[in-house]
Design a protein around this motif. Sequence first.
Motif, PDB file in Angstrom:
ATOM      1  N   GLY A  81       0.800  -1.367  -0.074  1.00 44.17           N
ATOM      2  CA  GLY A  81       0.019   0.024   0.125  1.00 44.17           C
ATOM      3  C   GLY A  81       0.796   1.297  -0.043  1.00 44.17           C
ATOM      4  N   TYR A  82       1.923   1.251   0.405  1.00 43.05           N
ATOM      5  CA  TYR A  82       2.811   2.443   0.499  1.00 43.05           C
ATOM      6  C   TYR A  82       4.093   2.368  -0.286  1.00 43.05           C
ATOM      7  N   VAL A  83       4.828   3.315  -0.707  1.00 41.83           N
ATOM      8  CA  VAL A  83       6.379   3.345  -0.926  1.00 41.83           C
ATOM      9  C   VAL A  83       7.162   4.063  -0.032  1.00 41.83           C
ATOM     10  N   GLU A  84       8.180   3.483   0.323  1.00 37.74           N
ATOM     11  CA  GLU A  84       9.222   4.199   1.498  1.00 37.74           C
ATOM     12  C   GLU A  84      10.160   4.961   0.543  1.00 37.74           C
ATOM     13  N   THR A  85      10.226   6.380   1.087  1.00 38.25           N
ATOM     14  CA  THR A  85      11.235   7.429   0.441  1.00 38.25           C
ATOM     15  C   THR A  85      12.537   7.231   1.042  1.00 38.25           C
ATOM     16  N   PRO A  86      13.369   7.777   0.401  1.00 40.71           N
ATOM     17  CA  PRO A  86      15.008   7.671   0.990  1.00 40.71           C
ATOM     18  C   PRO A  86      15.074   8.242   2.441  1.00 40.71           C
ATOM     19  N   SER A  87      13.958   9.124   2.682  1.00 37.76           N
ATOM     20  CA  SER A  87      14.216   9.794   4.050  1.00 37.76           C
ATOM     21  C   SER A  87      13.487   8.992   5.069  1.00 37.76           C
TER      22      SER A  87
END
Length: 251
Positions: A66-72
Amino acid sequence: MISIRNLHKRFGDTEILKGVDLEIAANEVVAIIGPSGSGKSTVLRCLNFLEAPTAGDIRVDGRLLGYVETPSGDRRRLPEADLNRQRAEIGMVFQQFNLWPHKTVLENIIEAPILVRGTPRDEAVAIARALLDRVGLGHKADARPTTLSGGQQQRVAIARSLAMKPKVMLLDEVTSALDPETVREVLDVIAGLAKEGMTMLLVTHEMAFAREVADRIVFMDDGRILEAAPPAQFFAAPAHPRARAFLDKVL
């Protein structure tokens, strides 16, 4: 194959899931049982992202659902098209059959593979016919769902989910809307999938079936998992007092 960590779900001021943790291995069959309102079906709906979790992680085959994790380290909700591609890996069969009444059985099965996976029509039809044979309904390909019995409709719904070639199958009280005479025909199909190694998470009130088909029983109450054990151990000597009280009433 499935990893659920600290899953919470709220509807307004009501907290339905209160920190669910569950790991399911590839090819494992897990049955969730418990009293009404314990959160069993909500777990399944979060696993298919029909309900977005309030908090917690769900991973299917290593991928965050359901989500994508950003580099931050932040998360953003996946676009609907990407979410649908994730859902294609997770078959779900509901209490109600949810078949299109204006389409034939065959048309019900081929629609999602063609539209979501881009499967060529001839290939989708061949897959659908093979699945209908597998669930004992090859002779009903051109029938309308309204002409079928409840058990037959539920077997079509299972075939429709399998047509997407999912990695995981979720089954939510799939026999609860059936009359007693047709329950067994649906359970036999699910038992066959278990023997073939399909990873499955099923919510059921059929205790004998859970004992027969599951590798592990998970008992829930009040939004939490209170016990998880192999069927022989759980049904012979449940460890949690609430589980013992539940089995005393239902067995």
